[in-house]
Design an enzyme around this catalytic site. Structure first.
Site, PDB file in Angstrom:
ATOM      1  N   ASP A  14       0.277  18.505 -46.764  1.00 10.37           N
ATOM      2  CA  ASP A  14       0.712  19.887 -46.632  1.00 10.37           C
ATOM      3  C   ASP A  14       0.665  20.505 -48.037  1.00 10.37           C
ATOM      4  OD1 ASP A  14       2.170  22.229 -45.675  1.00 10.37           O
ATOM      5  OD2 ASP A  14       3.932  21.324 -46.616  1.00 10.37           O
ATOM      6  N   ASP A  16       2.725  23.900 -49.244  1.00  9.54           N
ATOM      7  CA  ASP A  16       4.052  24.396 -49.615  1.00  9.54           C
ATOM      8  C   ASP A  16       5.112  23.307 -49.503  1.00  9.54           C
ATOM      9  OD1 ASP A  16       3.632  26.963 -50.381  1.00  9.54           O
ATOM     10  OD2 ASP A  16       4.820  27.889 -48.805  1.00  9.54           O
ATOM     11  N   ARG A  23       5.366  28.780 -52.088  1.00 12.97           N
ATOM     12  CA  ARG A  23       4.654  29.977 -52.553  1.00 12.97           C
ATOM     13  C   ARG A  23       4.498  30.020 -54.061  1.00 12.97           C
ATOM     14  NH1 ARG A  23       1.160  31.013 -50.204  1.00 12.97           N
ATOM     15  NH2 ARG A  23       0.940  33.111 -51.014  1.00 12.97           N
ATOM     16  N   ARG A 127      -4.884  35.698 -38.324  1.00  5.52           N
ATOM     17  CA  ARG A 127      -5.792  34.756 -38.963  1.00  5.52           C
ATOM     18  C   ARG A 127      -6.805  34.247 -37.948  1.00  5.52           C
ATOM     19  NH1 ARG A 127      -0.937  31.481 -42.127  1.00  5.52           N
ATOM     20  NH2 ARG A 127      -0.232  33.256 -43.398  1.00  5.52           N
ATOM     21  N   ARG A 145      12.733  36.676 -50.998  1.00  6.12           N
ATOM     22  CA  ARG A 145      12.380  35.536 -50.146  1.00  6.12           C
ATOM     23  C   ARG A 145      13.568  34.574 -50.034  1.00  6.12           C
ATOM     24  NH1 ARG A 145       7.830  32.272 -48.919  1.00  6.12           N
ATOM     25  NH2 ARG A 145       6.469  33.923 -49.668  1.00  6.12           N
ATOM     26  N   ASP A 215       6.806  18.515 -45.665  1.00 11.67           N
ATOM     27  CA  ASP A 215       8.250  18.764 -45.791  1.00 11.67           C
ATOM     28  C   ASP A 215       8.884  19.317 -44.525  1.00 11.67           C
ATOM     29  OD1 ASP A 215       6.821  21.196 -46.220  1.00 11.67           O
ATOM     30  OD2 ASP A 215       8.589  22.077 -47.168  1.00 11.67           O
ATOM     31  N   TYR A 227       3.134  14.699 -38.418  1.00 13.39           N
ATOM     32  CA  TYR A 227       4.009  13.678 -39.012  1.00 13.39           C
ATOM     33  C   TYR A 227       4.339  12.592 -37.990  1.00 13.39           C
ATOM     34  CZ  TYR A 227       8.369  11.701 -40.932  1.00 13.39           C
ATOM     35  OH  TYR A 227       9.371  10.864 -41.381  1.00 13.39           O
TER      36      TYR A 227
END
Length: 253
Positions: A14, A16, A23, A127, A145, A215, A227
């Site tokens: 992954d 982030d 970010r 997307r 954020r 994460d 995972y």
């Protein structure tokens, strides 16, 4: 770990919270560790929920196309191997324009009535293989954020919105996945990060071990499915330091 040749072991990461702080850009020391210590020992790939441009932003540009053997933006719905795009899925073709507009209209109405500490801009990103919904808007500052993430932890903004979407669109095969601090992804069932495994387990790919580092591995997180997939050995991390520690132990560096 039993000693394996580089082409027998695949490490998927992954972005982030795993290769970078959320970010944020990858740190030079960690980047050097990955490319000089890990890449010679294993085939390496990225599986991110964001699009390719955001991967470039966080991982120091287009060089990742050469440094990583596999780059899988948008949960692997875009497949890049050795710097070359070899496949792509289309959300628009899968759902159809009428269904897409019905969904987008509902999201925008819901957000227009939502009371939050603040709102900024870009609340929905369309997307290639998914939609990303961001209640406060992706144009928020880093401080905003963090403030929203704390607010969301207390008030379950994203979870409540997902519950409303599940009810409204129960007739459509959609999965909702919370990733990062401010948004959640929406995609057809089965189009989670396990989609990338279809490519790396095809005939001709003979990895004896596939490891995944992420994460957001809890149920509802965008790393949960890959995972827990029986084809992978999952490693839950909380930061790039965690990732480095596990890799150091794995390869006895």
């Amino acid at each position: 770990m039993v000693a394996l040749a580089r082409d027998e072991i695949l490490l998927l990461f992954d972005v982030d919270g795993t290769l970078t702080q959320p970010r944020s850009n990858v740190e030079a020391d960690f980047e050097k560790f990955m490319y000089e210590q890990i890449k010679p020992r294993a085939t390496i790939g990225i599986v991110g929920g964001s699009d390719l441009e955001k991967m470039f932003e966080q991982l120091n540009g287009r060089g990742i196309l050469q440094q990583f053997d596999y780059v899988f933006p948008e949960n692997g719905l875009v497949q890049i191997e050795n710097g070359v795009e070899v496949g792509k899925e289309s959300l628009q073709q899968h759902l159809g324009e009428q269904t897409l507009q019905r969904f987008i209209n509902f999201v925008l109405r819901y957000l227009s009535e939502l009371e939050l500490p603040f709102k900024r801009g870009t609340f929905l990103e369309f997307r290639n293989g998914m939609m990303n919904v961001c209640p406060i808007g992706r144009q928020c500052t880093k401080e905003e954020r963090l403030t929203f993430n704390q607010f969301d932890n207390e008030h379950n903004v994203r979870e409540n919105m997902i519950a409303a979407l599940r009810k409204e669109f129960s007739d459509i095969d959609l999965t909702y996945s919370i990733g990062g601090q401010i948004s959640f992804d929406v995609f057809p069932n089965g189009w989670d990060k396990t989609f990338a495994l279809r490519h790396v387990t095809k005939p001709g790919k003979n990895y004896k071990e596939i490891h995944f580092f992420g994460d957001k591995t809890e149920k509802g997180g965008n790393d949960h499915e890959i995972y827990n997939d029986p084809r992978t050995i999952g490693h839950k991390v909380a930061s790039p330091d965690d990732t480095r520690r596990i890799l150091t132990e794995l390869f006895q560096l």
